[in-house]
Scaffold this motif. Structure first.
Motif, PDB file in Angstrom:
ATOM      1  N   CYS A 133      10.368  -2.903   8.779  1.00  0.00           N
ATOM      2  CA  CYS A 133      10.011  -3.244   7.377  1.00  0.00           C
ATOM      3  C   CYS A 133       8.572  -2.924   7.001  1.00  0.00           C
ATOM      4  N   ARG A 134       7.598  -2.648   7.831  1.00  0.00           N
ATOM      5  CA  ARG A 134       6.474  -2.004   7.704  1.00  0.00           C
ATOM      6  C   ARG A 134       6.329  -0.726   7.468  1.00  0.00           C
ATOM      7  N   GLY A 142      -3.549  -7.472   9.719  1.00  0.00           N
ATOM      8  CA  GLY A 142      -1.942  -7.133   9.519  1.00  0.00           C
ATOM      9  C   GLY A 142      -1.207  -7.038   8.417  1.00  0.00           C
ATOM     10  N   ASN A 143      -2.087  -7.183   7.252  1.00  0.00           N
ATOM     11  CA  ASN A 143      -1.562  -7.096   6.018  1.00  0.00           C
ATOM     12  C   ASN A 143      -1.368  -5.587   5.540  1.00  0.00           C
ATOM     13  N   GLN A 144      -0.326  -5.113   4.788  1.00  0.00           N
ATOM     14  CA  GLN A 144      -0.360  -3.490   4.409  1.00  0.00           C
ATOM     15  C   GLN A 144      -0.564  -3.557   2.809  1.00  0.00           C
ATOM     16  N   TRP A 145      -1.400  -2.644   2.526  1.00  0.00           N
ATOM     17  CA  TRP A 145      -1.906  -2.394   1.246  1.00  0.00           C
ATOM     18  C   TRP A 145      -1.399  -0.920   0.817  1.00  0.00           C
ATOM     19  N   LEU A 167      -5.018  -0.331  -8.565  1.00  0.00           N
ATOM     20  CA  LEU A 167      -3.976  -1.228  -8.739  1.00  0.00           C
ATOM     21  C   LEU A 167      -3.340  -1.310  -7.258  1.00  0.00           C
ATOM     22  N   GLY A 168      -3.284  -2.346  -6.755  1.00  0.00           N
ATOM     23  CA  GLY A 168      -2.895  -2.612  -5.334  1.00  0.00           C
ATOM     24  C   GLY A 168      -1.143  -3.112  -5.131  1.00  0.00           C
ATOM     25  N   ILE A 169      -0.606  -2.656  -4.037  1.00  0.00           N
ATOM     26  CA  ILE A 169       0.707  -3.412  -3.678  1.00  0.00           C
ATOM     27  C   ILE A 169       0.442  -3.982  -2.250  1.00  0.00           C
ATOM     28  N   VAL A 170       0.759  -5.184  -2.078  1.00  0.00           N
ATOM     29  CA  VAL A 170       0.337  -5.658  -0.877  1.00  0.00           C
ATOM     30  C   VAL A 170       1.862  -6.143   0.028  1.00  0.00           C
TER      31      VAL A 170
END
Ligand code: GLV
Ligand code: MN
Ligand code: MN
Length: 400
Positions: A29-30, A50-53, A107-110
């Motif tokens: 998924c990552r 470990g959060n993706q941005w 603008l970020g997507i997390v």
């Protein structure tokens, strides 16, 4: 995007998803998230927790607008809980670009890590760590059902557990977080609306009930001589239902561990996990206190010991009123749709972060209300309405 994501972590036996934190499915998924970011020319990073941005513009400029959700799942979860928010975030960015909107805020997507807590028992680990609501020491002690600790699992997946900890600087750069999510009830179906705005999240928590008795032979032990922990456990499940009904709340024993787990052995241990939620704190306290009191009486009557441990708790969340009203105003001017404001009994990373930064949520209609199940569903038209609404919100907040 769905075509690539749908096969990841899907059980052919159940048709449900088993995307648990720091497993192979989670890694896949990552990788998908990273590919989506890079295909759009967004800067990709994984934070200390470990959060993706994925970033359009430089987050260091501050006052960023962030959207996204999570990609992990409960055991045999549905396709939409989490992924709909991430897929919609990328699709909304594509929509904004198609509109030729000029983006004036970063603008970020997390993709928040381990939202469901399916493996280590605690929900929203990635956002809790970031917000300082979970310490690194507490996170290091989390252990899965096979005795593997969170640090061990992270290392196996190629991440450094020593960096875990609060990330106030990251949060200070975010002016607004908007999470889109499939609705997990039928409010929108009943009102006949495609999308809604969240008002509040019910207070909720998880409690572990350990009933300890005595293992013995199922054929030769007289009923009168038994210390069978399954009996008070079963009585407690019924008490939970009764207490929840009395208080207008919900209470669920959805996970159980039995030792030694043999067909012809009286158990020595029955471990049941209670998930309980209510519209207000007082009702939740009444329910959980009532269940625990009943469990203690049942255990004593059966000659069984009982320990109750609260494993997690999230107080009531009132989403930021100003941001919520701003979403309503933006959608009111840009769409013909009626957009009701509704509460939910489900937990979300947006709820955890609401303590630290302005957060809001958009819900997309779920025609059956079913969630945390392979049968979870949202119609394509409604998902598209969700993407357009999210694009409207991002345009209203972050574009001139
Ligand atoms: C997360 O989906 C929860 O509400 O448990
Ligand atoms: Mn969920
Ligand atoms: Mn979710």
């Amino acid at each position: 995007m769905w075509a690539e994501l749908l096969p990841v972590g899907r059980s052919s036996a159940s048709g449900g998803y088993r995307r648990y934190a720091w497993t192979g499915a989670d890694t896949d998924c990552r990788a998908w998230f990273r590919e989506q970011a890079e295909a759009r020319g967004l800067a990709h990073e994984t934070d200390r927790n470990g959060n993706q941005w994925a970033w359009l513009g430089d987050p260091a400029a501050g006052n960023a607008v962030v959207t996204g959700s999570h990609l992990d799942s409960v055991p045999d979860g549905g396709a939409f809980d989490g992924p709909l928010g991430v897929v919609s975030a990328f699709a909304a960015l594509d929509e904004l670009r198609g509109r030729g909107a000029r983006v004036t805020r970063p603008l970020g997507i997390v993709n928040f890590g381990d939202e469901e807590g399916a493996r280590f028992g605690l929900a929203c680990v990635g956002s809790r760590l970031t917000a300082g609501a979970l310490t690194a020491e507490q996170a290091h002690r989390l252990t899965d059902g096979d005795g593997i600790t969170l640090p061990q699992a992270m290392e196996t997946a190629g991440y450094d557990p020593d960096t875990l900890g609060p990330d106030p600087e990251r949060l200070a750069r975010i002016g607004a977080f908007v999470e889109l999510h499939v609705e997990q009830g039928r409010a929108l179906d009943l009102s006949g609306d495609r999308i809604g705005i969240a008002s509040a999240i019910w207070p909720h928590g998880r409690w572990r009930f350990d009933f300890r008795g005595e293992a013995n032979h199922a054929g030769t032990t007289r009923l009168a001589d038994r210390h069978d922990p399954m009996l008070p456990y079963a009585e407690t499940v019924l008490a939970a239902r009764r207490e929840a009904e009395l208080a207008g709340a919900v209470a669920t024993f959805g996970k159980i561990g039995v030792e030694p787990n043999g067909v012809n052995a009286i158990p020595s241990l029955v471990r049941g996990w209670l998930d309980s939620r209510a519209a207000d704190q007082a009702s939740l306290d009444t329910v959980v206190t009532g269940i625990e009191k009943a469990a203690r009486e049942y255990a004593a009557a059966r000659g069984v010991d009982l320990d109750v441990v609260r494993e997690s708790f999230t107080p009531v969340v009132e989403f930021d009123h100003a941001l919520r009203d701003e979403l309503a105003r933006i959608l009111g001017t840009r769409t013909e749709l009626k957009v009701p404001v509704l509460g939910t009994g489900a937990g979300h990373d947006a709820g955890i972060l609401s303590d630290r930064i302005p957060t809001a949520m958009l819900f997309v209609r779920n025609p059956t209300g079913v969630s945390h199940s392979p049968a979870e569903y949202a119609a394509e038209d409604d998902c598209v309405a969700g993407v357009n609404a999210l694009a409207d919100v991002l345009e209203g907040l972050a574009c001139t």
